[in-house]
Design a protein around this motif. Structure first.
Motif, PDB file in Angstrom:
ATOM      1  N   SER A  81       0.498  -0.756  -0.222  1.00 19.37           N
ATOM      2  CA  SER A  81       0.055   0.094   0.070  1.00 19.37           C
ATOM      3  C   SER A  81       1.164   1.072   0.075  1.00 19.37           C
ATOM      4  N   GLY A  82       1.502   1.251   1.259  1.00 18.75           N
ATOM      5  CA  GLY A  82       2.830   2.265   0.884  1.00 18.75           C
ATOM      6  C   GLY A  82       3.316   2.805   0.463  1.00 18.75           C
ATOM      7  N   LEU A  83       3.954   1.456  -0.454  1.00 12.20           N
ATOM      8  CA  LEU A  83       4.565   1.672  -2.168  1.00 12.20           C
ATOM      9  C   LEU A  83       4.464   2.006  -3.379  1.00 12.20           C
ATOM     10  N   SER A  84       2.880   1.833  -3.686  1.00 14.78           N
ATOM     11  CA  SER A  84       1.661   2.139  -4.387  1.00 14.78           C
ATOM     12  C   SER A  84       1.827   3.309  -4.243  1.00 14.78           C
ATOM     13  N   ALA A  85       1.512   3.978  -3.028  1.00 21.69           N
ATOM     14  CA  ALA A  85       1.450   5.641  -2.666  1.00 21.69           C
ATOM     15  C   ALA A  85       2.840   6.612  -2.997  1.00 21.69           C
ATOM     16  N   GLY A  86       3.914   5.342  -2.781  1.00 21.77           N
ATOM     17  CA  GLY A  86       4.663   6.234  -3.177  1.00 21.77           C
ATOM     18  C   GLY A  86       5.780   6.264  -1.585  1.00 21.77           C
ATOM     19  N   ASP A  87       5.247   6.014  -1.074  1.00 20.51           N
ATOM     20  CA  ASP A  87       5.418   6.414   0.297  1.00 20.51           C
ATOM     21  C   ASP A  87       6.891   5.533   0.612  1.00 20.51           C
ATOM     22  N   TYR A  88       7.207   4.295   0.141  1.00 15.27           N
ATOM     23  CA  TYR A  88       8.544   4.354   0.206  1.00 15.27           C
ATOM     24  C   TYR A  88       8.857   4.070  -1.271  1.00 15.27           C
ATOM     25  N   ASP A  89      10.142   3.957  -1.271  1.00 12.75           N
ATOM     26  CA  ASP A  89      11.493   4.345  -2.729  1.00 12.75           C
ATOM     27  C   ASP A  89      11.086   1.884  -3.441  1.00 12.75           C
ATOM     28  N   VAL A  90      11.376   1.423  -2.562  1.00 12.24           N
ATOM     29  CA  VAL A  90      11.733   0.180  -2.862  1.00 12.24           C
ATOM     30  C   VAL A  90      11.374  -0.656  -1.710  1.00 12.24           C
ATOM     31  N   VAL A  91      10.657  -2.369  -2.644  1.00 12.79           N
ATOM     32  CA  VAL A  91      11.196  -3.174  -1.197  1.00 12.79           C
ATOM     33  C   VAL A  91      11.822  -4.401  -2.247  1.00 12.79           C
ATOM     34  N   LEU A  92      12.628  -5.468  -1.598  1.00  9.64           N
ATOM     35  CA  LEU A  92      13.479  -5.934  -2.005  1.00  9.64           C
ATOM     36  C   LEU A  92      13.626  -7.774  -1.923  1.00  9.64           C
ATOM     37  N   ASP A  93      11.502  -8.051  -1.458  1.00  9.27           N
ATOM     38  CA  ASP A  93      11.393  -8.856  -1.343  1.00  9.27           C
ATOM     39  C   ASP A  93      10.353  -8.962  -1.624  1.00  9.27           C
ATOM     40  N   THR A  94       9.673  -9.364  -2.852  1.00  4.02           N
ATOM     41  CA  THR A  94       8.774  -9.911  -3.213  1.00  4.02           C
ATOM     42  C   THR A  94       8.867 -11.226  -3.790  1.00  4.02           C
ATOM     43  N   TRP A  95       7.730 -12.280  -2.921  1.00  2.00           N
ATOM     44  CA  TRP A  95       7.841 -13.531  -3.865  1.00  2.00           C
ATOM     45  C   TRP A  95       7.212 -13.694  -4.844  1.00  2.00           C
ATOM     46  N   LEU A  96       7.398 -14.327  -6.070  1.00  2.00           N
ATOM     47  CA  LEU A  96       6.693 -14.826  -6.742  1.00  2.00           C
ATOM     48  C   LEU A  96       6.931 -15.538  -8.086  1.00  2.00           C
ATOM     49  N   PRO A  97       6.274 -16.905  -8.604  1.00  2.00           N
ATOM     50  CA  PRO A  97       4.759 -16.080  -8.698  1.00  2.00           C
ATOM     51  C   PRO A  97       3.105 -16.648  -7.612  1.00  2.00           C
ATOM     52  N   VAL A  98       3.638 -16.684  -6.488  1.00  2.00           N
ATOM     53  CA  VAL A  98       2.670 -17.541  -5.667  1.00  2.00           C
ATOM     54  C   VAL A  98       2.334 -16.554  -4.532  1.00  2.00           C
ATOM     55  N   THR A  99       3.811 -16.496  -3.356  1.00  2.00           N
ATOM     56  CA  THR A  99       3.714 -16.006  -2.534  1.00  2.00           C
ATOM     57  C   THR A  99       2.708 -14.162  -1.729  1.00  2.00           C
ATOM     58  N   HIS A 100       3.322 -13.527  -3.165  1.00  2.00           N
ATOM     59  CA  HIS A 100       3.264 -11.997  -3.163  1.00  2.00           C
ATOM     60  C   HIS A 100       1.714 -11.752  -4.014  1.00  2.00           C
ATOM     61  N   LYS A 101       1.329 -12.858  -4.860  1.00  2.00           N
ATOM     62  CA  LYS A 101       0.629 -12.315  -5.921  1.00  2.00           C
ATOM     63  C   LYS A 101      -0.942 -11.515  -5.930  1.00  2.00           C
ATOM     64  N   THR A 102      -1.331 -12.211  -4.831  1.00  2.00           N
ATOM     65  CA  THR A 102      -2.572 -11.047  -4.257  1.00  2.00           C
ATOM     66  C   THR A 102      -2.272  -9.704  -4.191  1.00  2.00           C
ATOM     67  N   TYR A 103      -1.378  -8.924  -3.567  1.00  2.00           N
ATOM     68  CA  TYR A 103      -0.551  -7.748  -3.713  1.00  2.00           C
ATOM     69  C   TYR A 103      -0.242  -7.189  -5.046  1.00  2.00           C
ATOM     70  N   ILE A 104       0.522  -8.517  -5.561  1.00  2.00           N
ATOM     71  CA  ILE A 104       0.767  -7.511  -6.733  1.00  2.00           C
ATOM     72  C   ILE A 104      -0.755  -7.670  -7.796  1.00  2.00           C
ATOM     73  N   GLU A 105      -1.952  -8.270  -7.654  1.00  2.00           N
ATOM     74  CA  GLU A 105      -2.776  -8.209  -8.521  1.00  2.00           C
ATOM     75  C   GLU A 105      -2.970  -7.123  -8.144  1.00  2.00           C
ATOM     76  N   GLU A 106      -3.589  -6.638  -6.506  1.00  2.00           N
ATOM     77  CA  GLU A 106      -4.380  -5.357  -6.336  1.00  2.00           C
ATOM     78  C   GLU A 106      -2.972  -3.714  -6.409  1.00  2.00           C
ATOM     79  N   TYR A 107      -2.192  -3.570  -6.412  1.00  2.00           N
ATOM     80  CA  TYR A 107      -1.041  -2.656  -6.109  1.00  2.00           C
ATOM     81  C   TYR A 107      -0.190  -2.552  -7.555  1.00  2.00           C
ATOM     82  N   GLY A 108      -0.224  -3.930  -8.685  1.00  2.00           N
ATOM     83  CA  GLY A 108       0.793  -3.500  -9.091  1.00  2.00           C
ATOM     84  C   GLY A 108       1.165  -2.936 -10.265  1.00  2.00           C
ATOM     85  N   GLU A 109       0.146  -2.226 -10.866  1.00  2.00           N
ATOM     86  CA  GLU A 109       0.545  -0.621 -11.980  1.00  2.00           C
ATOM     87  C   GLU A 109       0.350   0.227 -10.879  1.00  2.00           C
ATOM     88  N   LYS A 110       0.313   0.213  -9.874  1.00  2.00           N
ATOM     89  CA  LYS A 110       1.534   1.354  -9.033  1.00  2.00           C
ATOM     90  C   LYS A 110       2.223   0.825  -8.808  1.00  2.00           C
TER      91      LYS A 110
END
Length: 297
Positions: A81-110
């Motif tokens: 939520s914070g990354l998509s809003a620009g509150d943070y610059d980067v996160v280095l720990d997104t697991w794909l294609p399964v673990t964080h799939k729902t978050y990427i589906e929700e915020y991926g365009e941002k």
């Protein structure tokens, strides 16, 4: 009067110019020598060792180059939520294609996917390196050589569920005693078995510092009961590449293999009781200087 009036105008003009210059200067954004913005905020998942390790590593590297790096801890939902809003610059720990799939589906365009830096994140069943078997298919027939025990972690863990529901019935291991307790207890059993030179079979996962600290190997899982390996990706806010063009390129090229990551995690987390990893990471960098230098070439 005319001279006095003109003099007053000149003073006013000078003051206005000075104020304008001050205002312009305050709007300027501090940068480092390569043109990137100086201030950088990396958000880190609470309790995810590989993310802590990678973030601390990059903090040390970038601080040396003049960046002002802040690490902020958060749970998964606030991270995206914070990354998509620009509150943070980067996160280095997104697991794909399964673990964080729902978050990427929700915020991926941002957000922007900077790519996977680690490609072997997975659940495993491991044994001591010199164990007489290499595959889960051979475990049932050799269960007695491992004391008829599988050492697990917390009862509520996803790895525990997968082992109970998929691995054990999938390979006919119902006659083995599956012991669940905690991750520290599992690691203690591994340490004891290693010291005594005994065989052991346990639930584990990559990345983990145990692969650097102990002589262990993964058993092959030909039936795919534990699922496929995932990649660990870096994600940035939108326009990150405009504010950090050099760092954007470095993170897109960032790669780390299992041995290197396990080595860093082992240095940081094995028997270490501190939240300040600066000295530990700097020592590790000194021992792995060629690799670290390659990250910013």
């Amino acid at each position: 009067m005319k001279k006095k009036f003109l003099g007053t105008l000149a003073i006013a003009a000078t003051l206005a110019l000075g104020l304008s210059s001050c205002g312009s200067g305050s709007d300027e954004v501090a940068t480092v020598d390569n043109g990137d913005k100086q201030d950088l905020k990396i958000v880190v998942f609470n309790g995810w060792d590989e993310g802590v390790a990678a973030s601390q590593l990059w903090k040390s590297i970038l601080t040396e180059k003049g960046y002002n790096v802040t690490l902020e801890n958060a749970d998964a939902a606030p991270v995206y939520s914070g990354l998509s809003a620009g509150d943070y610059d980067v996160v280095l720990d997104t697991w794909l294609p399964v673990t964080h799939k729902t978050y990427i589906e929700e915020y991926g365009e941002k957000m922007e996917d900077l790519g996977a830096w680690y490609d072997d994140a997975k659940l495993t069943i491991a044994v001591n390196e010199d164990a007489p078997i290499d595959s889960l298919e051979d475990l049932a027939a050799n269960a007695d050589k491992f004391g008829n025990k599988i050492i697990g972690i917390e009862p509520g863990a996803g790895l525990t569920e997968a082992t109970s529901n998929e691995v054990i019935p999938g390979y006919g291991l119902e006659k083995m005693d599956y012991i669940t307790s905690s991750t520290p207890a599992m690691l203690s059993e591994l340490k004891t078995a290693t010291t005594k030179g005994e065989n052991i079979v346990l639930t584990l996962w990559r990345p983990h510092w145990a692969y650097d600290a102990f002589p262990v190997k993964d058993l092959k899982d030909p039936k795919g009961t534990l699922g496929a390996a995932e990649g660990i990706h870096s994600f940035s806010r939108l326009d990150f590449d405009k504010d950090y063009p050099k760092l954007d390129g470095w993170l897109k090229d960032f790669k780390m293999d299992s041995d290197t990551l396990s080595s860093l995690e082992n240095a940081m987390f094995n028997g270490v009781d501190t939240d300040d990893y600066t000295a530990i990471v700097e020592k590790w960098i000194g021992e792995n200087q060629d690799y670290v230098d390659s990250l910013t070439k």
